[in-house]
Design a protein around this motif. Structure first.
Motif, PDB file in Angstrom:
ATOM      1  N   GLU A 119       0.832  -1.209   0.000  1.00 34.83           N
ATOM      2  CA  GLU A 119       0.000   0.000   0.000  1.00 34.83           C
ATOM      3  C   GLU A 119       0.865   1.256   0.000  1.00 34.83           C
ATOM      4  N   PHE A 120       1.949   1.219   0.789  1.00 33.57           N
ATOM      5  CA  PHE A 120       2.863   2.358   0.868  1.00 33.57           C
ATOM      6  C   PHE A 120       3.497   2.635  -0.488  1.00 33.57           C
ATOM      7  N   LEU A 121       3.938   1.585  -1.170  1.00 34.16           N
ATOM      8  CA  LEU A 121       4.573   1.756  -2.477  1.00 34.16           C
ATOM      9  C   LEU A 121       3.559   2.189  -3.531  1.00 34.16           C
ATOM     10  N   HIS A 122       2.333   1.651  -3.453  1.00 34.24           N
ATOM     11  CA  HIS A 122       1.293   2.039  -4.402  1.00 34.24           C
ATOM     12  C   HIS A 122       0.928   3.510  -4.265  1.00 34.24           C
ATOM     13  N   ASP A 123       1.042   4.035  -3.060  1.00 37.69           N
ATOM     14  CA  ASP A 123       0.737   5.448  -2.824  1.00 37.69           C
ATOM     15  C   ASP A 123       1.899   6.362  -3.180  1.00 37.69           C
ATOM     16  N   THR A 141     -18.100  -5.399  -5.867  1.00 39.75           N
ATOM     17  CA  THR A 141     -17.580  -6.752  -6.124  1.00 39.75           C
ATOM     18  C   THR A 141     -16.291  -6.984  -5.346  1.00 39.75           C
ATOM     19  N   TRP A 142     -15.427  -5.989  -5.306  1.00 41.65           N
ATOM     20  CA  TRP A 142     -14.177  -6.138  -4.555  1.00 41.65           C
ATOM     21  C   TRP A 142     -14.466  -6.356  -3.074  1.00 41.65           C
ATOM     22  N   GLN A 143     -15.408  -5.608  -2.529  1.00 36.04           N
ATOM     23  CA  GLN A 143     -15.725  -5.775  -1.110  1.00 36.04           C
ATOM     24  C   GLN A 143     -16.263  -7.168  -0.819  1.00 36.04           C
ATOM     25  N   GLN A 144     -17.079  -7.702  -1.722  1.00 34.27           N
ATOM     26  CA  GLN A 144     -17.583  -9.071  -1.552  1.00 34.27           C
ATOM     27  C   GLN A 144     -16.448 -10.082  -1.551  1.00 34.27           C
ATOM     28  N   ASN A 145     -15.489  -9.892  -2.457  1.00 36.57           N
ATOM     29  CA  ASN A 145     -14.390 -10.851  -2.554  1.00 36.57           C
ATOM     30  C   ASN A 145     -13.360 -10.675  -1.440  1.00 36.57           C
ATOM     31  N   ILE A 146     -13.242  -9.468  -0.916  1.00 39.87           N
ATOM     32  CA  ILE A 146     -12.369  -9.266   0.251  1.00 39.87           C
ATOM     33  C   ILE A 146     -12.907 -10.085   1.426  1.00 39.87           C
ATOM     34  N   LYS A 147     -14.225 -10.061   1.615  1.00 43.09           N
ATOM     35  CA  LYS A 147     -14.837 -10.859   2.687  1.00 43.09           C
ATOM     36  C   LYS A 147     -14.653 -12.347   2.421  1.00 43.09           C
ATOM     37  N   GLU A 148     -14.779 -12.753   1.161  1.00 43.02           N
ATOM     38  CA  GLU A 148     -14.616 -14.167   0.809  1.00 43.02           C
ATOM     39  C   GLU A 148     -13.203 -14.653   1.082  1.00 43.02           C
ATOM     40  N   VAL A 149     -12.219 -13.847   0.708  1.00 43.92           N
ATOM     41  CA  VAL A 149     -10.816 -14.229   0.944  1.00 43.92           C
ATOM     42  C   VAL A 149     -10.523 -14.273   2.442  1.00 43.92           C
ATOM     43  N   TYR A 174      -7.836  -0.086  -6.247  1.00 42.48           N
ATOM     44  CA  TYR A 174      -8.173   1.085  -5.440  1.00 42.48           C
ATOM     45  C   TYR A 174      -7.227   2.254  -5.699  1.00 42.48           C
ATOM     46  N   LYS A 175      -6.036   1.940  -6.214  1.00 42.68           N
ATOM     47  CA  LYS A 175      -5.150   3.036  -6.628  1.00 42.68           C
ATOM     48  C   LYS A 175      -5.759   3.761  -7.827  1.00 42.68           C
ATOM     49  N   ASN A 176      -6.273   2.970  -8.794  1.00 35.10           N
ATOM     50  CA  ASN A 176      -6.939   3.578  -9.951  1.00 35.10           C
ATOM     51  C   ASN A 176      -8.220   4.295  -9.521  1.00 35.10           C
ATOM     52  N   GLN A 177      -8.894   3.707  -8.525  1.00 40.28           N
ATOM     53  CA  GLN A 177     -10.091   4.356  -7.999  1.00 40.28           C
ATOM     54  C   GLN A 177      -9.757   5.725  -7.418  1.00 40.28           C
ATOM     55  N   ILE A 220     -21.862  12.155 -11.095  1.00 39.68           N
ATOM     56  CA  ILE A 220     -20.406  12.049 -10.857  1.00 39.68           C
ATOM     57  C   ILE A 220     -20.160  11.043  -9.736  1.00 39.68           C
ATOM     58  N   GLY A 221     -19.140  10.231  -9.886  1.00 38.64           N
ATOM     59  CA  GLY A 221     -18.840   9.171  -8.922  1.00 38.64           C
ATOM     60  C   GLY A 221     -18.231   9.682  -7.619  1.00 38.64           C
ATOM     61  N   HIS A 222     -17.668   8.737  -6.853  1.00 34.76           N
ATOM     62  CA  HIS A 222     -17.111   9.047  -5.540  1.00 34.76           C
ATOM     63  C   HIS A 222     -15.874   9.947  -5.644  1.00 34.76           C
ATOM     64  N   VAL A 223     -15.657  10.685  -4.576  1.00 34.95           N
ATOM     65  CA  VAL A 223     -14.448  11.503  -4.434  1.00 34.95           C
ATOM     66  C   VAL A 223     -13.699  10.997  -3.202  1.00 34.95           C
ATOM     67  N   PRO A 224     -12.427  11.379  -3.000  1.00 33.53           N
ATOM     68  CA  PRO A 224     -11.705  10.936  -1.797  1.00 33.53           C
ATOM     69  C   PRO A 224     -12.487  11.243  -0.523  1.00 33.53           C
ATOM     70  N   ARG A 225     -12.488  10.292   0.383  1.00 30.21           N
ATOM     71  CA  ARG A 225     -13.302  10.411   1.597  1.00 30.21           C
ATOM     72  C   ARG A 225     -12.974  11.675   2.395  1.00 30.21           C
ATOM     73  N   LYS A 226     -11.701  12.037   2.409  1.00 28.85           N
ATOM     74  CA  LYS A 226     -11.310  13.206   3.209  1.00 28.85           C
ATOM     75  C   LYS A 226     -11.914  14.501   2.674  1.00 28.85           C
ATOM     76  N   ASP A 227     -12.287  14.536   1.367  1.00 33.26           N
ATOM     77  CA  ASP A 227     -12.850  15.744   0.761  1.00 33.26           C
ATOM     78  C   ASP A 227     -14.359  15.678   0.609  1.00 33.26           C
ATOM     79  N   SER A 228     -14.914  14.470   0.727  1.00 29.57           N
ATOM     80  CA  SER A 228     -16.321  14.261   0.394  1.00 29.57           C
ATOM     81  C   SER A 228     -17.251  15.166   1.195  1.00 29.57           C
TER      82      SER A 228
END
Length: 709
Positions: free
Chosen positions: A192-196, A418-426, A466-469, A513-521
């Motif tokens: 996560e650190f490197l992706h950011d 879909t990602w959230q569903q699969n995170i729970k599955e994993v 989520y980086k692309n998100q 328009i879709g979601h924005v970063p949570r800190k700015d929402s």
């Protein structure tokens, strides 16, 4: 060369030991004769002392007989201690103060051992550390299935409640499981650190839980090192004591003194041997065999004083037969690990607490004991083979779980849901993996590595998504900030007619328009909402004022409508038409009515229709007079949607009317041979004329509506 020099200094195999016994006995026959002469020539006082001594020895033996059951009970108690998850391997290496910590299971296969060798090694291991038996009394839980928090709690409990020398296996397994789980978490945070956009040089990750664990483990090592430093020193001292005892025991044969004094010295040496303490396990069997060999030699030396010697032989035989009986009972024990632990204690009692028996019984009783030992050993081997089969089944389960995680990890998901569903599955599959049980030791590392790599692949794909998100969210943030700016720029506008559609449009655009970063929402939403609310509050306040006027207009129109309905026309078009037009003009001047009162416009139009029907007027003129009122209503409504709908309606009617005219004209071709005076032909011509007249009306109405734009 003296007899003393011929005695072996190292442990001998069982058969060689017996052969040496016979050799020593044969070589000594003549040398021992003087000892018999000495015994025979003792004075009467001396004989009385010997008798007293023997009486004393018998008393001691009787006391020993009374506690024989207690000795076997001690062995049973050892076996009855609570079963651990896995018994410690009897081949475990000696733990030293400076040992290197290694949590990985050995990948090299164990060398098979026969029953006696395995028991000897196990006895030697337990004999080095007198608290070794306590290790079997500590419950070993399923550390693999525990969370990091639970592992830390368990380590803390062990350090507080148990002796440090008894918890090594527990602590090392806890440490291995905690580090494996923390390393997995560490890898996720690093990715996560490197992706950011972070630099790997700047990466550092720790948690209060990890620091607490490290502190507990440091305390454990400190205590353990102190214990083993002291133990190493004690073991060395005890070894020196036992070697000194062996040297004194060897010297008893050559000493020239009263046999009773020598025997008393021998008994003292036996007592010193029993209390000499633990010695290094790698020396244990060697030292014991040497001691045992010289004890047998001493008894052979006493063979002339049969009564004196046979008392010990008889006692030892009785006790060893009890041990054999108990060992044979253990062959029927269903708890294999319990049976093996008790067998260890029986072997230790055989070695430590009891001396030799008569030669004629030695081989026979040892063989019986060995046979029972072998049966228990074979059952134990079979037990471990069954465990390995279970481990193989566990391996299949874990491989299946890894396969499911891999399938999820290799699928490309495109939505947050879909990602959230699969995170729970994993996460559920990870829990199943941890609870699936142990696998064969030689594939443990490999299986764990495959599991970690598969989970890591899933996490990498998740992080990439989520980086692309986040990129898309920042782009959405820019769009919403533009809408916020438009809202704030127009919130005080007085041109409600032009601004209201704009404000409604940007509200619709905001939802698209879709979601924005949570800190700015929350921050940008509050700005946008405040600007829109400010504008529409002003709009509603303005409309409230307008509604007051509209209500008044409605009341006036009601009065005017009543007048129109009650008017008496003369029937003269020239006189009545101006009257009707005056009603229409007055109606238009009254202005708009409230939205929910617009039904009055329809009533007025019906009243006009009724009035125009009484006049002899051109249809087009009548129609356009009535339509003037509708156009005025559209203009007063200030409703773009209604005007657009009317425009669309008129355009459609014009197209339909043109199509009807074309169709009627085409139909005339079928009547080319028919006279124009034919009724049917005349009817078609009349329809065409009517449609053309109506087309003019539609077009004129459309021009009126266009004038509203």
């Amino acid at each position: 060369m003296s007899e003393k020099e011929n005695l072996p200094e190292k442990a001998l195999p069982q058969n060689e030991e017996k052969n040496l016994d016979k050799k020593v006995e044969n070589e000594k026959t003549e040398e021992v004769q003087p000892a018999e002469h000495i015994v025979e020539e003792t004075s009467e006082d001396t004989s009385e002392k010997v008798s007293e001594k023997m009486t004393e020895e018998k008393s001691e033996e009787k006391q020993t007989d009374d506690t024989a059951a207690a000795l076997v009970d001690k062995a049973k108690a050892t076996g009855d201690r609570k079963e651990t998850t896995d018994s410690p391997s009897p081949e475990a290496a000696v733990e030293s103060v400076d040992e290197e910590e290694d949590n990985k299971p050995s990948q090299e296969p164990k060398t098979p051992k026969d029953a006696q060798s395995e028991v000897d090694d196990a006895v030697a291991e337990d004999s080095e550390d007198e608290s070794a038996g306590e290790r079997h009394g500590i419950e070993k839980k399923d550390y693999h299935a525990m969370s990091k928090e639970a592992l830390v709690d368990e380590l803390e409990k062990l350090l507080k409640k148990e002796k440090v020398q008894a918890i090594k296996e527990h602590v090392e397994e806890i440490r291995a499981e905690f580090n494996a789980k923390f390393d997995e978490e560490l890898e996720e945070k690093k990715e996560e650190f490197l992706h950011d956009g972070g630099n790997i040089i700047d990466f550092h990750y720790s948690t209060p839980l990890k620091k607490h664990f490290n502190s507990l483990y440091f305390d454990y090592k400190e205590k353990r090192n102190k214990y083993y430093q002291q133990l190493k020193q004690d073991l060395t001292q005890n070894l020196e004591k036992r070697q000194e005892i062996i040297e004194e025991l060897k010297g008893l044969i050559d000493v020239e003194e009263n046999i009773n004094t020598t025997y008393k010295h021998f008994k003292e040496l036996q007592e010193r041997w029993k209390t000499a303490g633990a010695i290094p396990r790698d020396k244990y069997n060697n030292v014991w065999n040497t001691y045992h060999h010289h004890v047998e030699n001493f008894y052979d030396f006493l063979h002339l004083n049969r009564e004196f010697r046979d008392l010990d032989f008889k006692h030892n035989l009785e006790q060893k037969l009890k041990i054999i009986s108990r060992a044979e009972e253990l062959t029927q024990e269903t708890d294999i690990n319990r049976a093996f632990r008790e067998l260890q204690m029986l072997h230790k009692m055989w070695k430590e607490d009891l001396g030799p028996v008569e030669k004629e019984f030695r081989e026979d009783i040892w063989q019986k004991f060995s046979d029972a030992t072998k049966k228990i050993h074979d059952k134990r081997q079979e037990y471990f083979e069954q465990l390995e089969k279970q481990y193989e089944k566990n391996l299949e389960k874990k491989e299946e779980i890894i396969g499911k995680i891999r399938e999820i990890a290799e699928t490309n998901y495109t939505s947050h849901k879909t990602w959230q569903q699969n995170i729970k599955e994993v996460e559920a599959l990870r829990e199943q993996f941890f609870h699936a049980g142990k696998v064969p030791r030689n594939v443990n590392d490999q299986t764990w590595k495959k599991f970690k790599e598969t989970v890591r692949t899933f996490n990498r794909n998740k992080n990439a998504f989520y980086k692309n998100q986040k990129k898309e969210q920042y782009h959405n943030l820019e769009k919403k900030l533009e809408l916020v700016q438009i809202a704030e720029d127009n919130k005080d506008s007085e041109d409600f007619k032009a601004t209201t559609p704009l404000m409604k449009k940007i509200q619709t655009d905001w939802k698209k328009i879709g979601h924005v970063p949570r800190k700015d929402s929350d921050k940008i939403w509050k700005r946008f909402k405040a600007a829109c609310n400010h504008y529409f509050d002003r709009l509603h306040a303005n409309r409230s004022e307008e509604n007051k006027e509209e209500t008044e207009a409605f009341e006036h129109k009601k009065e005017l409508l009543d007048k129109l309905k009650s008017i008496e026309l003369t029937g003269d078009r020239k006189e009545d038409l101006p009257t009707i037009k005056k009603f229409i003009e007055e109606w238009k001047n009254l202005g708009r009515v409230p939205h929910n009162k617009r039904y009055i416009e329809g009533k007025f139009n019906k009243a006009l229709d009724h009035a125009f029907d009484k006049l002899d007027m051109d249809k087009k003129q009548t129609e356009m007079l009535k339509y003037e009122n509708k156009v005025q209503a559209l203009e007063d409504s200030d409703d773009t949607r209604r005007i657009n709908n009317e425009h669309y309606f008129l355009t459609k009617k014009i197209e339909e009317t043109k199509a009807e005219i074309i169709q009627l004209e085409n139909n005339l071709q079928f009547f080319a041979h028919v006279d124009d005076n034919h009724p049917m032909v005349q009817e078609v011509h009349k329809n065409i004329d009517d449609h053309k007249e109506q087309l003019k009306i539609w077009k004129e109405k459309l021009e009126k509506v266009k004038g509203l734009y």
